[in-house]
Scaffold this active site. Structure first.
Site, PDB file in Angstrom:
ATOM      1  N   GLU A  78       0.819  -1.213   0.000  1.00  0.00           N
ATOM      2  CA  GLU A  78       0.000   0.000   0.000  1.00  0.00           C
ATOM      3  C   GLU A  78       0.851   1.260   0.000  1.00  0.00           C
ATOM      4  O   GLU A  78       0.619   2.180  -0.780  1.00  0.00           O
ATOM      5  CB  GLU A  78      -0.937   0.020   1.218  1.00  0.00           C
ATOM      6  CG  GLU A  78      -1.751   1.305   1.265  1.00  0.00           C
ATOM      7  CD  GLU A  78      -2.833   1.331   2.317  1.00  0.00           C
ATOM      8  OE1 GLU A  78      -2.766   0.577   3.298  1.00  0.00           O
ATOM      9  OE2 GLU A  78      -3.756   2.156   2.154  1.00  0.00           O
ATOM     10  N   ASP A  98      -0.669  -5.135   3.047  1.00  0.00           N
ATOM     11  CA  ASP A  98      -1.206  -3.913   3.647  1.00  0.00           C
ATOM     12  C   ASP A  98      -0.649  -3.879   5.072  1.00  0.00           C
ATOM     13  O   ASP A  98      -1.029  -4.698   5.913  1.00  0.00           O
ATOM     14  CB  ASP A  98      -2.738  -3.933   3.653  1.00  0.00           C
ATOM     15  CG  ASP A  98      -3.292  -2.565   4.029  1.00  0.00           C
ATOM     16  OD1 ASP A  98      -2.538  -1.759   4.608  1.00  0.00           O
ATOM     17  OD2 ASP A  98      -4.476  -2.306   3.762  1.00  0.00           O
ATOM     18  N   ILE A 100      -0.948  -1.809   7.593  1.00  0.00           N
ATOM     19  CA  ILE A 100      -2.042  -1.639   8.568  1.00  0.00           C
ATOM     20  C   ILE A 100      -3.323  -1.491   7.760  1.00  0.00           C
ATOM     21  O   ILE A 100      -3.518  -0.475   7.082  1.00  0.00           O
ATOM     22  CB  ILE A 100      -1.870  -0.385   9.463  1.00  0.00           C
ATOM     23  CG1 ILE A 100      -0.567  -0.448  10.267  1.00  0.00           C
ATOM     24  CG2 ILE A 100      -3.066  -0.261  10.409  1.00  0.00           C
ATOM     25  CD1 ILE A 100      -0.362   0.733  11.218  1.00  0.00           C
ATOM     26  N   ASP A 101      -4.169  -2.479   7.795  1.00  0.00           N
ATOM     27  CA  ASP A 101      -5.486  -2.308   7.186  1.00  0.00           C
ATOM     28  C   ASP A 101      -6.411  -1.891   8.327  1.00  0.00           C
ATOM     29  O   ASP A 101      -6.478  -2.557   9.363  1.00  0.00           O
ATOM     30  CB  ASP A 101      -5.976  -3.597   6.521  1.00  0.00           C
ATOM     31  CG  ASP A 101      -7.201  -3.299   5.665  1.00  0.00           C
ATOM     32  OD1 ASP A 101      -7.143  -2.375   4.836  1.00  0.00           O
ATOM     33  OD2 ASP A 101      -8.236  -3.962   5.855  1.00  0.00           O
ATOM     34  N   THR A 103      -6.309   1.748   8.935  1.00  0.00           N
ATOM     35  CA  THR A 103      -5.466   2.839   9.458  1.00  0.00           C
ATOM     36  C   THR A 103      -6.292   3.869  10.233  1.00  0.00           C
ATOM     37  O   THR A 103      -5.855   4.360  11.280  1.00  0.00           O
ATOM     38  CB  THR A 103      -4.676   3.513   8.306  1.00  0.00           C
ATOM     39  OG1 THR A 103      -3.883   2.522   7.669  1.00  0.00           O
ATOM     40  CG2 THR A 103      -3.778   4.627   8.812  1.00  0.00           C
ATOM     41  N   ASP A 227      -5.836  -4.742   0.155  1.00  0.00           N
ATOM     42  CA  ASP A 227      -6.896  -4.798   1.179  1.00  0.00           C
ATOM     43  C   ASP A 227      -7.585  -6.165   1.188  1.00  0.00           C
ATOM     44  O   ASP A 227      -8.094  -6.599   2.229  1.00  0.00           O
ATOM     45  CB  ASP A 227      -7.998  -3.765   0.902  1.00  0.00           C
ATOM     46  CG  ASP A 227      -7.523  -2.322   1.003  1.00  0.00           C
ATOM     47  OD1 ASP A 227      -6.790  -2.015   1.946  1.00  0.00           O
ATOM     48  OD2 ASP A 227      -7.912  -1.501   0.138  1.00  0.00           O
TER      49      ASP A 227
END
Ligand code: LIP
Length: 281
Positions: A78, A98, A100-101, A103, A227
């Site tokens: 990402e 990702d 941190i999915d 955020t 994601d």
């Protein structure tokens, strides 16, 4: 022995082991930062498209480790994409990460936060790992081998009627009027039929909820491949049916997806909502 994806089983086994260790070590970094007030926040495409120093730190950490272990693999992330590197999915083994999915959840202290790690081979997801270090939940799947939460097999529900369903979807970070109207119209069409709609703030964790039977269906327009890559595999391995929003296989780069406990429910949801094509990843 070679799998039908053309990569030796031993390489997939090694990749799975490294990815699981990575998920847990990255999870430690995310958990520590989650407890801090100052998240080192900045914005990307819109004022609601958030990134923190931890997103970048975790992506760097992941790519440094994976490049060292698997130098011939390819990488899509990402924050790398946000920095202008084109996301190109080829037949080569490709990691989609990702860091941190969720955020926005991370910034606000809402505990639906995870790292999502997928390995695709010949454009097919072979490994999916989603780790939520705040709630201590690790979802794992390998293609053809079932889906697990903290080592226990998980199974999706069996709902096939939208009028009895709990549906997950998201607003996303886009704020253009036309796109918001499209999203609200779809939510209205769904809520007119369904028991309810929920937003988790993380596409990856929404797919995990579907996988473990905590929701009956999920749809979203505007997500990116990082994601959903791991969550799509986890949901399918738990028995869910996932597809492009208008039918046919999920196209990871098309930025849209429907998943449901059953194919009948996925198709009913598809015929209930409007559809749009988005710029591809
Ligand atoms: C977010 C998703 C969320 C989606 C947002 C965004 P991030 O990822 O998981 O469900 O609606 O558009 O992509 O930015 O938290 O990694």
């Amino acid at each position: 022995m070679e799998t039908n994806a053309g990569v030796p089983d031993s390489e997939l086994d090694a990749s799975y082991k490294v990815a699981l260790e990575l998920a847990h070590s990255a999870g430690q970094v995310i958990k520590e930062a989650f407890q801090r007030k100052d998240k080192g926040l900045s914005t990307k495409s819109t004022s609601a498209d958030l990134v923190t120093v931890t997103d970048r730190k975790v992506e760097d950490m992941a790519f440094t480790l994976l490049r060292e272990k698997f130098p011939h693999h390819s990488f899509i992330g990402e924050e790398t994409a946000a920095a202008g590197v084109r996301s190109e999915l080829t037949d080569n083994p490709t990691w989609m990460i990702d860091p941190i999915d969720g955020t926005t959840n991370f910034v606000h202290g809402f505990p639906f936060v995870c790292i999502s790690i997928a390995l695709c081979v010949k454009k097919q997801v072979e490994i999916g790992i989603i780790h939520n270090p705040i709630l201590n939940e690790t979802y794992t799947a390998r293609r053809g081998q079932g889906a697990y939460l903290n080592g226990e097999r998980i199974q999706t529900g069996s709902q096939d009627d939208l009028s009895k369903s709990l549906v997950l979807t998201e607003f996303g970070a886009h704020r253009e009027e036309a796109f918001l109207s499209f999203k609200f119209k779809n939510m209205r069409s769904v809520i007119n039929k369904a028991h309810g709609i929920r937003c988790t703030g993380s596409a990856a964790l929404a797919l995990c909820q579907l996988a473990k039977g905590g929701a009956d269906a999920y749809f979203e327009f505007g997500i990116h491949c990082w994601d959903i890559a791991a969550g799509d595999l986890i949901a399918r391995e738990a028995g869910a049916f996932t597809m492009d929003t208008q039918g046919g296989p999920v196209d990871l780069m098309s930025r849209r997806i429907i998943g449901a406990a059953t194919e009948k429910l996925a198709r009913e949801l598809s015929s209930t909502i409007d559809h749009t094509e988005l710029e591809r990843d």
